[in-house]
Design a protein around this motif. Structure first.
Motif, mmCIF file in Angstrom:
data_model
loop_
_atom_site.group_PDB
_atom_site.id
_atom_site.type_symbol
_atom_site.label_atom_id
_atom_site.label_comp_id
_atom_site.label_asym_id
_atom_site.label_seq_id
_atom_site.Cartn_x
_atom_site.Cartn_y
_atom_site.Cartn_z
ATOM 1 N N HIS A 47 -16.584 -1.990 -2.684
ATOM 2 C CA HIS A 47 -17.820 -1.112 -3.137
ATOM 3 C C HIS A 47 -18.756 -2.254 -3.790
ATOM 4 O O HIS A 47 -18.558 -3.233 -4.105
ATOM 5 N N GLY A 103 -22.740 11.701 -13.869
ATOM 6 C CA GLY A 103 -23.169 10.951 -12.980
ATOM 7 C C GLY A 103 -24.084 9.599 -12.791
ATOM 8 O O GLY A 103 -24.657 9.150 -11.730
ATOM 9 N N ASP A 106 -22.321 4.258 -11.517
ATOM 10 C CA ASP A 106 -21.067 4.016 -10.633
ATOM 11 C C ASP A 106 -20.152 2.922 -10.900
ATOM 12 O O ASP A 106 -19.198 2.925 -10.297
ATOM 13 N N ALA A 132 -20.659 8.759 -11.300
ATOM 14 C CA ALA A 132 -20.953 9.559 -9.950
ATOM 15 C C ALA A 132 -19.425 9.605 -9.083
ATOM 16 O O ALA A 132 -18.711 8.752 -9.530
ATOM 17 N N PRO A 133 -19.329 10.497 -8.127
ATOM 18 C CA PRO A 133 -18.126 10.465 -7.228
ATOM 19 C C PRO A 133 -17.917 9.125 -6.762
ATOM 20 O O PRO A 133 -18.732 8.566 -6.242
ATOM 21 N N ASP A 134 -16.676 8.751 -6.878
ATOM 22 C CA ASP A 134 -16.269 7.472 -6.281
ATOM 23 C C ASP A 134 -16.573 6.448 -7.129
ATOM 24 O O ASP A 134 -16.543 5.116 -6.822
ATOM 25 N N TRP A 259 -10.783 6.025 -10.704
ATOM 26 C CA TRP A 259 -11.823 6.335 -10.038
ATOM 27 C C TRP A 259 -12.361 7.596 -10.305
ATOM 28 O O TRP A 259 -11.490 8.434 -10.679
ATOM 29 N N SER A 262 -13.393 11.880 -5.780
ATOM 30 C CA SER A 262 -14.289 12.051 -4.747
ATOM 31 C C SER A 262 -13.809 12.675 -3.349
ATOM 32 O O SER A 262 -12.377 12.143 -3.154
ATOM 33 N N THR A 264 -13.999 11.669 -0.364
ATOM 34 C CA THR A 264 -13.923 10.510 0.577
ATOM 35 C C THR A 264 -12.547 9.653 0.272
ATOM 36 O O THR A 264 -12.190 8.831 1.131
ATOM 37 N N GLN A 265 -11.991 9.966 -0.998
ATOM 38 C CA GLN A 265 -10.861 8.879 -1.528
ATOM 39 C C GLN A 265 -9.450 9.523 -0.590
ATOM 40 O O GLN A 265 -9.376 10.475 -0.323
#
Length: 295
Positions: A47, A103, A106, A132-134, A259, A262, A264-265
């Motif tokens: 990331h 959020g 990050d 924020a998400p992720d 984390w 999210s 996408t995880q």
């Protein structure tokens, strides 16, 4: 919901942090070692972070994050003097009442700064909401058996002089508490592990001086407000273990990684959804439960 149990004197902690802003450089090598071990965990992810919160890093976190190319770093601390010298955009903030929007970051890094929080689960929830998400949360806390040598020596000395003991070293969590705290606060992929920093001091006074310099004096509400017996610290010093290279002092870092959830995880597969047998992958024969393989 009921109020969390009040264990620590936060007003006293703020005053000690204000004073420690002028002395914390004396313990910079210890704080730097702890910060390096925590921030090195960023090497485990691909990331790229752009908005980071340094929560109570005492001058050892913000510059390291900036050196990794993170362009926006906020340094928050309970003490205005400590926040001003931390290296990022200074914000005076109480870890128990974070003022940041949902959020906003990050990445949140809390290096040796959350062990004086009365409501640690609540503080972790607020940190997760500020991500924020992720987004990634990294924290280190002193855990048992940190300062166990000093705790034992003080307890033995006070028992001998007064016939009882009072809290003189802060209570610390255990490793088994770490991942459960992260899960309870709603973090995804929670991980908790431990690393030891082994210190040696030439004299007991050196250890006590470092604790004061870092703003780590006793701030428990249940502390004994009376002037301690004159013989307490000399007697406790005599009970500290002596080794060939000095007086040992253990600092166990509980390192927490979590984390913000999210979509996408990666998620664990539904039970029974596998399309291949483990026995085939291992090249072995599968036996029903309770059946002993033939000899």
């Amino acid at each position: 919901m009921s109020d969390p149990v009040q264990v620590f004197d936060r007003a006293l902690l703020r005053r000690r942090r204000d004073r420690a802003a002028g002395t914390v450089d004396r313990v910079a090598p210890i704080l730097a070692e702890a910060a390096d071990r925590l921030i090195d965990r960023l090497d485990d992810t691909t990331h790229r972070f752009t908005r980071a919160l340094d929560l109570g890093g005492r001058g050892q976190v913000a510059e390291r994050l900036a050196a990794r190319g993170i362009p926006f770093v906020v340094s928050a601390d309970l003490s205005h003097r400590m926040a001003a010298r931390a290296g990022g955009i200074p914000v005076v903030a109480d870890e128990e009442w974070l003022p940041f929007a949902e959020g906003a970051f990050d990445l949140v890094v809390a290096s040796l700064s959350l062990h004086w929080v009365n409501d640690l689960p609540g503080a972790l929830v607020q940190i997760r909401r500020a991500l924020a998400p992720d987004g990634l949360f990294l924290a280190s806390l002193p855990g048992l058996p940190t300062l166990q040598e000093l705790r034992t020596a003080l307890a033995e000395a006070e028992t001998e002089l007064r016939g009882g003991i009072s809290p003189r070293v802060s209570p610390f969590p255990e490793l088994r508490d770490g991942a459960a705290l992260l899960q309870r606060a709603g973090f995804a992929l929670p991980v908790a592990d431990a690393e030891d920093i082994r210190l040696r001091y030439r004299s007991p006074l050196g250890l006590l001086a470092d604790l004061r310099a870092a703003g780590e004096g006793n701030a428990t509400l249940a502390r004994d407000r009376r002037t301690p017996p004159r013989a307490l610290f000399p007697l406790a010093s005599s009970r500290l273990p002596q080794e060939a290279d000095g007086i040992p002092a253990t600092c166990r870092l509980l390192i927490l990684t979590g984390w913000a959830p999210s979509a996408t995880q990666p998620r664990p597969a539904r039970p029974g959804s596998a399309t291949a047998r483990l026995a085939d992958a291992l090249g072995t024969i599968e036996h029903p439960a309770g059946e002993k393989p033939a000899m």
